[in-house]
Write an enzyme that holds these catalytic residues in place. Structure first.
Site, PDB file in Angstrom:
ATOM      1  N   ASP A 479       0.827  -1.208   0.000  1.00  0.00           N
ATOM      2  CA  ASP A 479       0.000   0.000   0.000  1.00  0.00           C
ATOM      3  C   ASP A 479       0.861   1.257   0.000  1.00  0.00           C
ATOM      4  O   ASP A 479       2.051   1.228   0.327  1.00  0.00           O
ATOM      5  CB  ASP A 479      -0.910  -0.005   1.229  1.00  0.00           C
ATOM      6  CG  ASP A 479      -2.245   0.695   0.972  1.00  0.00           C
ATOM      7  OD1 ASP A 479      -2.361   1.436  -0.027  1.00  0.00           O
ATOM      8  OD2 ASP A 479      -3.165   0.498   1.782  1.00  0.00           O
ATOM      9  N   ASP A 549     -10.543   1.736  -3.098  1.00  0.00           N
ATOM     10  CA  ASP A 549     -10.999   1.550  -1.723  1.00  0.00           C
ATOM     11  C   ASP A 549     -12.518   1.546  -1.631  1.00  0.00           C
ATOM     12  O   ASP A 549     -13.077   1.161  -0.606  1.00  0.00           O
ATOM     13  CB  ASP A 549     -10.449   2.664  -0.826  1.00  0.00           C
ATOM     14  CG  ASP A 549      -9.030   2.384  -0.355  1.00  0.00           C
ATOM     15  OD1 ASP A 549      -8.542   1.262  -0.558  1.00  0.00           O
ATOM     16  OD2 ASP A 549      -8.401   3.298   0.209  1.00  0.00           O
TER      17      ASP A 549
END
Length: 731
Positions: A479, A549
């Site tokens: 990430d 997301d």
């Protein structure tokens, strides 16, 4: 596939079965763009370019031929300042303060295969007969600058790649202020421009608009390719659509600041250029040094956006992605992030994994919060050691518990970041990007480590290696949750500070190259707040990306549809999450959430222990169904049927290469009163085959499905979906 050079007329012709690309040496000195489009014969290529004297405001660099002006000549790699007033492809500052350079053709080389780019990701060949490469070498003899334009044309793909290498063969320093990867001039401006734009949780929405006099720029200045704009644009003929018309695609294999320009000049010509964003960029090129630009991948389609997309999909899936997982199906996973966020312990994780095993899930992924003292997002990034308060027996114990159930184990990292509240930052406060005596702006209460520094990269590599070597980990979610501010490096001298952002990306690529080679059995997935770094550069190292997301099924229709303009289904992570959705608070059925997520690398991101018995049966069936069609979904050809950007419905389908199997997905957002009957016309099937739909014994002729369509009935209420699996009868 072939590249030919006709010396008397100075014509280079790059050609395969899908396209031709033609360059002409004007005055045996200046590479001019002649043609890019459908394949053409070589007959009269030199007659395509038109020369005509313009007014005195288009100056003439060749006094004896006033029909030549760089201001109107279609060029392959233009400069500014020697009679071309349009967007330049490069700019060099000299020690005397001037920025005037002039590149003249010196020599060329044509050879089989495709070279790797030093320190940069790029498409590749496995056999040299898959492609041919042309290198045009241009020289500014006054300053000793050599510029090598590289063109590779593939045999089995409608794709041409371009990149540029600058070499300082002189005796004085040069400073690159601009170094784009490609430039091309069209003889008209009857185009629409398509781009993929948005924001966090709203990535890669399709925007289409007409060109007009002036310049359109699509760019990122954020240090990454960004949620806001993807490093891709396309020019579409006015009448072009999904299945017809000329389309020209431009995609940059790069993960940092980029710029793509489309400029219409006063005579109605269009210049398209793409590369590293010149904004806040420079590169000091000392004598004997070289600078390599990223690769631009250019795809031509004579049959609309769909064909362009499938060309990108196949090329990127098979000749950009690498490693063991390029050609392997990906596991069905569960990720604990939206189930627990930071609040978990080993027993809770084990309970979710156990529930997943009972449902048919193959991989458990432990997300953020397992390291340092990470109980919220305000600490511990950079402290890559296990939090014994949550996992008192260590990571090895938890992995063993999960593996003991027959599940694989995956782990989340954010290695490029550091929390001010961390042991690493307290020990090395100069390791982050920063400018002396300026504040250090935080995002998500974190700073960015300076990956332009080799010592920082090696330290992080050591920490990650220790974790990945400690247990049988088979998946990593990598990430990156903020963009760059105060871009400076404590390790660079003042004259190189504007190199920091690009050096950061080069450092990141070095780290990823090391890890993916050392741990080839690990499936790496890229993430940046979801889709903030969904670009070809990352796919070279990690064959899939967390698409967004935003896990809401309705939002994902636009996100996944837009992503598919360039990127293959095999690159998209897609999960079923809880309702009300955590991003938009919408409630959709478990069926629709599953149907949308099945058009990607399938998984779940919620607390599986909370399912009712009825929900468990639905999920078991979803997973079983996905495993049956997984090779088709991940490696088939995508056809878009209905666009969520044009109405209330979305539809797409995936067809196997042999046309014998297909998955069709139809999604309707809102119900309509007394709506007309709906028929969905399919694509990509063999009209001569007969197809049986799973759960229906009737056979449907392929030509009926293609031209008459498949009825869509019995859907009631909002947020509805339907999936059909087609199988060809024995032929």
């Amino acid at each position: 596939m072939q590249i030919t050079f006709e010396q008397t007329q100075g014509i280079f012709h790059l050609k395969n079965s899908q396209m031709s690309y033609v360059i002409q040496l004007v005055q045996n000195a200046y590479p001019a763009h002649v043609y890019w489009g459908r394949p053409i014969r070589s007959g009269q290529l030199a007659a395509i370019l038109q020369f005509q004297e313009r007014c005195s405001f288009s100056p003439n660099p060749v006094p004896e031929d006033r029909s030549i002006s760089f201001d109107t000549l279609p060029q392959e790699y233009p400069a500014y300042g020697t009679s071309d007033f349009r967007e330049p492809a490069y700019q060099v500052a000299l020690s005397n303060g001037s920025t005037i350079t002039e590149l003249i053709y010196d020599k060329h080389r044509i050879y089989a295969g495709k070279p790797a780019l030093e320190g940069l990701p790029a498409t590749y060949t496995e056999h040299e007969n898959e492609a041919q490469t042309l290198e045009l070498e241009l020289v500014d003899a006054l300053i000793g600058l050599r510029v090598i334009l590289s063109y590779t044309i593939f045999d089995q793909h409608a794709a041409l790649t371009r990149s540029v290498r600058f070499v300082n063969e002189g005796t004085a320093d040069l400073k690159l202020l601009r170094a784009l990867s490609m430039s091309i001039d069209y003889s008209h401006s009857e185009f629409d421009l398509l781009q993929l734009s948005g924001s966090w949780v709203r990535e890669r929405h399709i925007e289409r608009r007409a060109l007009a006099p002036g310049k359109i720029t699509v760019e990122s200045r954020r240090g990454s390719s960004s949620h806001q704009h993807n490093p891709f644009i396309a020019l579409l003929a006015k009448e072009a659509g999904e299945d017809h018309g000329d389309v020209y695609g431009f995609s940059l294999v790069y993960s940092g600041n980029f710029a793509a320009h489309a400029e219409v000049e006063p005579y109605g010509n269009t210049r398209v250029s793409m590369g590293i964003n010149p904004f806040d960029f420079s590169w000091l090129l000392e004598p004997g040094q070289a600078f390599q630009t990223p690769e631009a991948v250019m795809v031509y389609s004579s049959s609309g956006l769909g064909e362009m997309s499938r060309s990108y999909h196949k090329l990127y899936r098979t000749r950009l992605c690498r490693g063991e997982f390029r050609d392997r199906t990906r596991p069905v996973l569960v990720n604990n992030w939206e189930a627990t966020y930071f609040q978990f312990n080993a027993d809770k994780i084990e309970s979710i994994a156990k529930a997943g095993k009972d449902l048919g899930i193959e991989l458990f992924v432990l997300d953020d919060g397992w390291f340092g003292k990470r109980d919220s997002d305000n600490s511990s990034l950079g402290d890559w050691f296990v939090d014994k308060a949550k996992l008192p027996n260590g990571l090895e114990d938890l992995v063993a518990r999960v593996n003991g159930m027959g599940l694989q184990f995956g782990l989340w990292f954010e290695p490029e970041m550091v929390s001010p509240n961390s042991e690493l930052y307290r020990q090395h406060p100069d390791w982050c990007l920063h400018v002396p005596n300026r504040r250090r702006t935080e995002g998500r209460q974190q700073l960015i480590l300076d990956f332009s520094r080799e010592d920082v990269c090696e330290a992080i590599l050591g920490m990650i290696r220790n974790i990945l070597s400690s247990s049988p980990i088979t998946y990593v979610k990598w990430d990156m949750n903020r963009n760059m501010t105060e871009i400076g490096s404590a390790a660079l001298p003042p004259e190189r500070q504007r190199e920091t952002a690009h050096r950061y990306i080069l450092g990141l690529y070095r780290v990823l190259e090391s890890l993916t080679k050392e741990f080839p059995h690990i499936l790496f997935e890229s993430c940046s707040g979801g889709g903030g770094r969904f670009d070809p550069g990352m796919l070279y190292y990690m064959p899939q990306t967390w698409t967004s997301d935003n896990t809401d099924a309705v939002s994902r229709l636009k996100i996944q549809y837009g992503t598919s303009i360039v990127y293959p289904v095999s690159s998209m992570g897609a999960h079923v999450s809880a309702v009300p959705n955590h991003q938009v608070h919408r409630e959709t059925s478990l069926k629709m959430r599953g149907d949308v997520a099945m058009s990607g690398n399938f998984g779940y991101e919620l607390d599986l222990t909370r399912f009712t018995d009825e929900e468990k049966e639905i999920v078991k069936q979803q997973i079983a169904n996905y495993k049956e069609i997984r090779p088709l979904v991940q490696f088939g050809d995508l056809y878009r049927l209905l666009s969520p950007f044009e109405g209330n419905e979305t539809a797409w389908m995936i067809v196997s290469e042999d046309k014998k199997q297909a998955l069709v997905g139809y999604f309707r957002v809102l119900a309509e009163p007394n709506a007309p009957l709906k028929t969905l016309r399919l694509k990509g099937l063999n009209p001569d085959f007969d197809y049986r739909i799973a759960g229906n014994e009737a056979e449907y002729p392929g030509d009926h499905l293609l031209y008459a369509g498949l009825p869509v009935n019995d859907l009631r209420g909002d947020f509805q979906s339907k999936i059909w699996v087609l199988q060809a009868s024995s032929q």
